[in-house]
Design an enzyme around this catalytic site. Structure first.
Site, mmCIF file in Angstrom:
data_model
loop_
_atom_site.group_PDB
_atom_site.id
_atom_site.type_symbol
_atom_site.label_atom_id
_atom_site.label_comp_id
_atom_site.label_asym_id
_atom_site.label_seq_id
_atom_site.Cartn_x
_atom_site.Cartn_y
_atom_site.Cartn_z
ATOM 1 N N ASP A 139 0.813 -1.224 0.000
ATOM 2 C CA ASP A 139 0.000 0.000 0.000
ATOM 3 C C ASP A 139 0.844 1.272 0.000
ATOM 4 O O ASP A 139 0.632 2.169 -0.812
ATOM 5 C CB ASP A 139 -0.931 0.038 1.222
ATOM 6 C CG ASP A 139 -2.086 -0.956 1.099
ATOM 7 O OD1 ASP A 139 -2.431 -1.343 -0.033
ATOM 8 O OD2 ASP A 139 -2.649 -1.322 2.150
ATOM 9 N N ARG A 160 0.398 4.038 16.606
ATOM 10 C CA ARG A 160 0.014 5.018 15.586
ATOM 11 C C ARG A 160 0.273 6.473 15.956
ATOM 12 O O ARG A 160 0.810 7.226 15.155
ATOM 13 C CB ARG A 160 -1.456 4.836 15.173
ATOM 14 C CG ARG A 160 -1.771 3.499 14.485
ATOM 15 C CD ARG A 160 -0.758 3.154 13.430
ATOM 16 N NE ARG A 160 -1.133 2.021 12.608
ATOM 17 C CZ ARG A 160 -0.405 0.911 12.487
ATOM 18 N NH1 ARG A 160 0.724 0.783 13.146
ATOM 19 N NH2 ARG A 160 -0.790 -0.054 11.686
ATOM 20 N N SER A 216 -2.999 -9.561 6.523
ATOM 21 C CA SER A 216 -2.520 -8.205 6.737
ATOM 22 C C SER A 216 -1.930 -8.177 8.137
ATOM 23 O O SER A 216 -2.616 -8.426 9.122
ATOM 24 C CB SER A 216 -3.687 -7.227 6.619
ATOM 25 O OG SER A 216 -3.343 -6.013 7.240
ATOM 26 N N ASP A 232 -7.077 2.731 12.179
ATOM 27 C CA ASP A 232 -5.770 3.363 12.032
ATOM 28 C C ASP A 232 -5.865 4.743 11.388
ATOM 29 O O ASP A 232 -5.148 5.661 11.767
ATOM 30 C CB ASP A 232 -4.830 2.462 11.220
ATOM 31 C CG ASP A 232 -4.304 1.282 12.043
ATOM 32 O OD1 ASP A 232 -4.211 1.433 13.272
ATOM 33 O OD2 ASP A 232 -3.997 0.224 11.452
HETATM 34 N N1 ARG Z 1 -7.939 -3.946 14.819
HETATM 35 C C1 ARG Z 1 -6.676 -3.547 15.332
HETATM 36 C C2 ARG Z 1 -6.670 -2.090 15.674
HETATM 37 O O1 ARG Z 1 -7.532 -1.384 15.296
HETATM 38 C C3 ARG Z 1 -5.552 -3.961 14.431
HETATM 39 C C4 ARG Z 1 -5.228 -3.079 13.311
HETATM 40 C C5 ARG Z 1 -4.150 -3.682 12.515
HETATM 41 N N2 ARG Z 1 -3.716 -2.784 11.495
HETATM 42 C C6 ARG Z 1 -3.323 -3.204 10.315
HETATM 43 N N3 ARG Z 1 -2.995 -2.273 9.490
HETATM 44 N N4 ARG Z 1 -3.287 -4.446 9.973
HETATM 45 O O2 ARG Z 1 -5.803 -1.592 16.345
#
Ligand code: ARG
Length: 395
Positions: free
Chosen positions: A12, A92, A171, A121
């Site tokens: 990405d 993040r 992912s 995210d």
């Molecule tokens: N659901 C989790 C969260 O919101 C995991 C996110 C994982 N992010 C990713 N880009 N695969 O924190």
């Protein structure tokens, strides 16, 4: 336009580089923030350059991540919806702040991230970017372009991008606090997590048929030694991920409520996070008074909710952190833990300044508790209920 892109080196964010150039006529500066992901950062840099970035920054933020994010997270026993130790959510705001710093230093007009429009995210990046650098435009290519994974690969191929890295069908987002795994067959909540999705955790039936005992020592709510050996928290977490993982412990498989309004099936590997939070909670019971403890559990829940929802920089967060800090002074001591084939048991705790008092609790003649006072205590303690019950009888 000049833009600083939060760059992981994955598909990405790599495709985002030419896309930003073509769509916005942008000069792209990539910023990779090391929060303990196991990547080959030389390769990440090469990939960025070959995709057309004008400059690449690598920022080692592991120490800051441990000190300013993971430590408070342990003190707050942070588990979103009682399960998720905030692995991705925690990293993040730090990544976003580092990217914004570079954007300001480089005189950029914009910041960019590779998040989709369906996840949490994006919110964590957007809110943090806007809070620290409101003058910068925020671009989120993946949210805008609406390409499928195959279309992205085709887009990359047409532009001769380096795509020679191994892709998993899942992912994955990893940092030193744990590993988040999404997508592919995991989207079916009925499907069991396949062994190849996991990195640390063995299937419990493949784990050694032998109990593994640990002793974890805390000082002021922060883990400081494992089995009597003092070590940096980052190192301790690393060890616990390996130890828990080989004993089949630390898998989280739950249905999670995202901030964008739908549920998703989420899988995490977090042996260290779960071991530390459970041990820490146990030591808090030994050292905090009951009123503080029950109020702190509400604060803990809110702490996790705020971080999950992208509010790291909200003033409420500062207030919760201040409360939490205030409670941790006496959370010093050690906890004994047993791991066996996927399960963890706490088998003992010892505090330096406990509120637990054996003199008060004991049933032996050493007891200093005045049992006779119990009768008067009960009479007043139950008075309200007794009065209400007698009225009910009169009706
Ligand atoms: N659901 C989790 C969260 O919101 C995991 C996110 C994982 N992010 C990713 N880009 N695969 O924190």
């Amino acid at each position: 336009m000049k833009v600083a892109l939060a760059y992981s080196g994955g598909l990405d964010t790599t495709v985002s580089i030419p896309w930003l150039r073509e769509k916005y006529n942008a000069e792209v500066i990539t910023v990779t923030v090391d929060v303990g992901q196991p990547d080959d950062f030389k390769e990440v840099e090469q990939r960025s350059k070959s995709a057309g970035a004008i400059r690449h920054y690598h920022i080692d933020a592991k120490r800051e991540f441990v000190e300013d994010f993971v430590k408070p997270c342990i003190k707050a026993n942070a588990l979103y919806e009682g399960e998720y130790p905030l692995i991705s959510a925690l990293s993040r705001p730090l990544i976003a702040m580092k990217v914004a710093e570079i954007a300001i230093k480089e005189g950029c007009d914009a910041v960019a991230h590779g998040c989709t429009g369906k996840g949490n995210d994006q919110v964590r990046f957007d809110v943090t970017f806007a809070a620290v650098a409101p003058h910068l435009k925020i671009v989120a290519p993946v949210r805008e372009w609406n390409m499928t994974r195959d279309q992205e690969i085709e887009y990359a191929r047409q532009r001769g991008l380096m795509l020679d890295y191994k892709k998993s069908r899942f992912s994955i987002d990893e940092n030193l606090w744990g590993r988040s795994i999404e997508a592919a067959e995991l989207e079916d909540p009925w499907t069991e997590v396949p062994a190849e999705a996991l990195k640390f955790i063995r299937e419990p039936r493949m784990a050694p048929d032998k109990v593994e005992r640990l002793e974890i020592e805390f000082e002021g709510g922060v883990p400081k030694a494992l089995n009597g050996e003092e070590m940096e928290l980052g190192q301790l977490i690393h060890e616990l991920n390996l130890i828990g993982g080989r004993n089949g412990f630390g898998l989280i498989d739950h249905i999670e409520d995202r901030v964008v309004g739908f549920k998703s099936r989420e899988v995490y590997e977090a042996p260290a996070a779960l071991t530390l939070i459970r041990s820490h909670m146990d030591l808090e019971k030994m050292t905090l008074n009951g009123k503080v403890l029950s109020f702190k559990r509400l604060v803990d829940t809110e702490w996790a909710n705020l971080v999950y929802a992208g509010f790291w920089l909200d003033p409420l967060m500062d207030a919760l952190v201040a409360f939490t800090e205030e409670t941790q002074r006496d959370v010093t001591g050690k906890v004994k833990v047993e791991l066996y084939k996927g399960s963890l048991r706490i088998t003992g705790r010892l505090a330096e300044r406990p509120l637990y008092s054996r003199e008060l609790a004991t049933y032996t003649k050493e007891s200093v508790f005045d049992q006779l006072a119990g009768a008067s205590f009960s009479r007043i303690w139950g008075l309200e209920t007794v009065v209400s019950s007698s009225r009910r009888r009169r009706k």
